[in-house]
Design a protein around this motif. Structure first.
Motif, short mmCIF file in Angstrom:
data_model
loop_
_atom_site.label_atom_id
_atom_site.label_comp_id
_atom_site.label_asym_id
_atom_site.label_seq_id
_atom_site.Cartn_x
_atom_site.Cartn_y
_atom_site.Cartn_z
N ASP A 188 0.84 -1.21 0.00
CA ASP A 188 0.00 0.00 0.00
C ASP A 188 0.87 1.25 0.00
N LEU A 189 1.89 1.25 0.84
CA LEU A 189 2.74 2.43 0.95
C LEU A 189 3.53 2.67 -0.34
N ILE A 190 4.06 1.60 -0.93
CA ILE A 190 4.80 1.74 -2.18
C ILE A 190 3.90 2.30 -3.28
N ALA A 191 2.70 1.74 -3.39
CA ALA A 191 1.77 2.20 -4.43
C ALA A 191 1.36 3.65 -4.19
N PHE A 192 1.11 4.01 -2.94
CA PHE A 192 0.70 5.37 -2.61
C PHE A 192 1.79 6.38 -2.97
N CYS A 193 3.03 6.07 -2.60
CA CYS A 193 4.13 7.00 -2.87
C CYS A 193 4.41 7.13 -4.37
N SER A 194 4.24 6.05 -5.11
CA SER A 194 4.50 6.12 -6.55
C SER A 194 3.57 7.14 -7.21
N GLU A 195 2.40 7.35 -6.62
CA GLU A 195 1.43 8.29 -7.19
C GLU A 195 1.51 9.67 -6.55
N HIS A 196 1.76 9.74 -5.23
CA HIS A 196 1.60 11.01 -4.52
C HIS A 196 2.90 11.63 -4.01
N ALA A 197 3.95 10.83 -3.85
CA ALA A 197 5.22 11.37 -3.32
C ALA A 197 6.37 10.81 -4.16
N PRO A 198 6.52 11.30 -5.37
CA PRO A 198 7.42 10.68 -6.34
C PRO A 198 8.90 10.72 -5.97
N ARG A 199 9.32 11.64 -5.08
CA ARG A 199 10.72 11.72 -4.68
C ARG A 199 11.01 10.92 -3.41
N TRP A 200 9.99 10.34 -2.85
CA TRP A 200 10.16 9.60 -1.59
C TRP A 200 10.47 8.13 -1.90
N ASN A 201 11.45 7.57 -1.21
CA ASN A 201 11.75 6.16 -1.35
C ASN A 201 10.82 5.38 -0.41
N PRO A 202 9.88 4.60 -0.93
CA PRO A 202 8.85 4.00 -0.09
C PRO A 202 9.29 2.74 0.64
N ILE A 203 10.52 2.28 0.37
CA ILE A 203 11.02 1.11 1.07
C ILE A 203 12.55 1.14 1.02
N SER A 204 13.15 0.69 2.10
CA SER A 204 14.60 0.51 2.14
C SER A 204 14.84 -0.94 2.54
N ILE A 205 15.09 -1.76 1.55
CA ILE A 205 15.19 -3.21 1.77
C ILE A 205 16.54 -3.48 2.43
N SER A 206 16.45 -4.04 3.63
CA SER A 206 17.58 -3.95 4.56
C SER A 206 18.32 -5.26 4.74
N GLY A 207 19.60 -5.21 4.41
CA GLY A 207 20.50 -6.29 4.79
C GLY A 207 21.21 -5.99 6.09
N TYR A 208 21.09 -4.73 6.55
CA TYR A 208 21.84 -4.32 7.73
C TYR A 208 21.52 -5.20 8.92
N HIS A 209 20.25 -5.38 9.21
CA HIS A 209 19.85 -6.12 10.40
C HIS A 209 20.10 -7.62 10.23
N ILE A 210 20.06 -8.09 8.99
CA ILE A 210 20.42 -9.48 8.71
C ILE A 210 21.88 -9.72 9.08
N ARG A 211 22.74 -8.76 8.73
CA ARG A 211 24.16 -8.89 9.08
C ARG A 211 24.37 -8.74 10.58
N GLU A 212 23.63 -7.81 11.20
CA GLU A 212 23.75 -7.64 12.64
C GLU A 212 23.35 -8.91 13.39
N ALA A 213 22.45 -9.69 12.81
CA ALA A 213 22.01 -10.93 13.45
C ALA A 213 23.03 -12.05 13.32
N GLY A 214 24.07 -11.82 12.49
CA GLY A 214 25.14 -12.80 12.39
C GLY A 214 25.38 -13.40 11.03
N SER A 215 24.74 -12.89 9.99
CA SER A 215 24.90 -13.46 8.66
C SER A 215 26.29 -13.20 8.10
N THR A 216 26.62 -13.91 7.05
CA THR A 216 27.82 -13.63 6.28
C THR A 216 27.53 -12.52 5.28
N ALA A 217 28.58 -12.05 4.61
CA ALA A 217 28.39 -11.02 3.58
C ALA A 217 27.54 -11.56 2.43
#
Length: 520
Positions: A188-217
């Motif tokens: 919903d948020l991605i679709a809404f921003c694509s129409e109403h807030a074109p300069r806003w990044n509606p998602i930041s797909i995160s590897g950061y917390h995956i690495r913090e949990a102990g993953s490899t690169a």
């Protein structure tokens, strides 16, 4: 087989040679598909990365003071940390919030708090990143409402909301609803921003917390991109065209201590994402293949022992992120293994970025380590390993299905266990922890949150409920609850609730009433 390997089990010979590089590694110039060498031909020669400092604690008033300080010190973007109750949909006066209000981030209960948080900060002149997931739609609705009050059109605001719920089930745990309903809010948020807030990044797909949990690169790359593919497929099912939203997708990666592997990781992630998007979705706009990413230095690499050593760690990690082509960067404070960063440690962390930018020369040349046999070989091997992991996830049924079966969680736990064994065996050295140790003085200084801050915030949210138009707030909440059981985008309903001063907890509770909570 070498006696030395990276975190991703890549063998390290005593030296690399041209034959180790593999085919297609880094031959296209920066700005050209598959963007291994960077998204732009000139990279930082025209514009430096955005320098963000992640901050938020106690109240909106205190956090606003820190933001103004950071902006005065040269920060070029804000990054908001929210407290745990805000992250999981509770108001500050809710019983589960007791003792957690304002502790690991700022407490935001209503539009009144968001208004205070950005008081005196023009939203059309600064970009804002919000690390928030389950309640991302609510917090973004508050931010958009503040923009309205400032007279700033939504088309003029820039920034990012994390909104990456899948990694919460994998690695972090601040989920509220079952995955099906959480994913509805994400799309919903991605679709809404694509129409109403074109300069806003509606998602930041995160590897950061995956690495913090102990993953490899390699796992960080693979699990992040697998989640991204899931989100793209869900948005496409809504009927949106790939080019209408993919250029605004953003990513978030960790920077750890193995300098060469980390530089290669960023290059590999960018290349693999470009290849996957082109292969699967055939976009007409090449920017749909871009992997634009923010980097934060590795919190889990910071040590409470000899915390001054963390200054060196953070600087090296920042250098890796820049050599890998990041679009924005947060550098951790040296004292963050002890508590929230003080103003001094936050300033030193920011200065580390500024030194990398202005004194090292790496910003003068795009992809400064491109052509290094070691970096090119590591890049190619990380691409190979990550692609294979993504294929394994898809054999299970995709990222969401694999999460339900615990695949990613199990793989990360195993990697974390292997790392801990290596630390205990001293085959992996952590300076000040298992080598070069010394007796600690015991007089470390760290930021303490005002003990009365929670009581003031509780009073603040109760006053909002007393002063608002109760009937209007209830009507808006009733409309949201009804819409949650139907089809249609929920963002307009959430915006209605925010404008009527409904609280974050009230909005979340209405969704809980329809969807329930996730229990594994």
């Amino acid at each position: 087989m070498s006696d030395r390997t990276t975190s991703s089990d890549i063998d390290l010979p005593s030296f690399f040679a041209p034959e180790d590089v593999g085919e297609g590694a880094g031959t296209a110039p920066p700005g050209s598909f598959p963007f291994t060498r960077g998204l732009y031909r000139d990279m930082y020669r025209k514009r430096l990365w955005t320098m963000r400092q992640y901050a938020g604690y106690a109240s909106a008033t205190e956090s606003n003071r820190r933001y103004r300080y950071l902006l005065d010190q040269g920060t070029t973007g804000l990054s908001v940390a929210f407290d745990l109750p805000t992250q999981i949909g509770y108001d500050s006066d809710a019983a589960p919030a007791r003792g957690e209000v304002g502790r690991v981030g700022v407490a935001i209960d209503s539009i009144d708090d968001m208004r205070t948080l950005f008081d005196g900060i023009p939203l059309d002149r600064v970009t804002t990143s919000m690390t928030i997931n389950s309640t991302a739609s609510i917090l973004l609705s508050m931010y958009l409402t503040v923009a309205d009050e400032q007279g700033v059109p939504w088309s003029a605001i820039g920034g990012t909301v994390q909104n990456d719920i899948l990694k919460e089930y994998i690695a972090r745990g601040t989920h509220i609803y079952p995955p099906k309903h959480s994913l509805r809010l994400v799309t919903d948020l991605i679709a809404f921003c694509s129409e109403h807030a074109p300069r806003w990044n509606p998602i930041s797909i995160s590897g950061y917390h995956i690495r913090e949990a102990g993953s490899t690169a390699a796992q960080e790359i693979a699990f992040t991109l697998a989640n991204a593919l899931c989100y793209v497929d869900l948005v496409l099912e809504r009927g949106l065209d790939i080019d209408s939203f993919a250029p605004r997708l953003s990513f978030f990666f960790n920077a750890h201590n193995n300098f060469l592997e980390e530089v290669a990781k960023f290059r590999a992630a960018r290349r693999l994402w470009a290849e996957l998007v082109r292969e699967r979705y055939r976009p007409k706009n090449e920017r749909s293949c871009w992997l634009r990413f923010h980097t934060q230095t590795g919190g889990s690499t910071l040590t409470a022992q000899q915390p001054e050593n963390n200054v060196a760690r953070v600087a090296i990690q920042a250098l890796a992120a820049v050599c890998g082509g990041t679009q924005s960067l947060h550098t951790n404070g040296a004292d963050e293994a002890l508590g929230l960063p003080t103003e001094t440690s936050a300033r030193v962390a920011l200065r580390s970025q500024q030194i990398v930018a202005h004194e090292t020369g790496v910003a003068d040349v795009a992809d400064p380590l491109g052509g290094s046999w070691a970096v090119e070989a590591l890049t190619a091997e990380l691409v190979r390993k990550a692609r294979r992991m993504i294929e394994q996830i898809e054999e299970i049924g995709g990222a969401a299905r694999a999460i339900e079966e615990g695949y990613q969680q199990s793989e990360i736990a195993n990697a974390a266990y292997r790392h801990q064994l290596a630390v205990e065996a001293r085959s992996e050295v952590i300076v000040g922890v298992n080598a070069y140790t010394q007796e600690e003085p015991g007089d470390a200084q760290f930021l303490a949150v005002d003990a009365d801050a929670e009581a003031r915030q509780v009073e603040r949210v109760r006053r909002v409920r007393e002063e608002r138009d109760g009937a209007a707030a209830t009507a808006a909440l009733d409309g949201l609850q009804q819409a949650a059981g139907e089809e249609g985008n929920l963002l307009p309903r959430i915006l209605d609730c925010v404008r009527q001063r409904a609280t974050l907890g009230e909005i979340s509770d209405r969704l809980r009433a329809v969807w329930g909570e996730y229990e594994r």
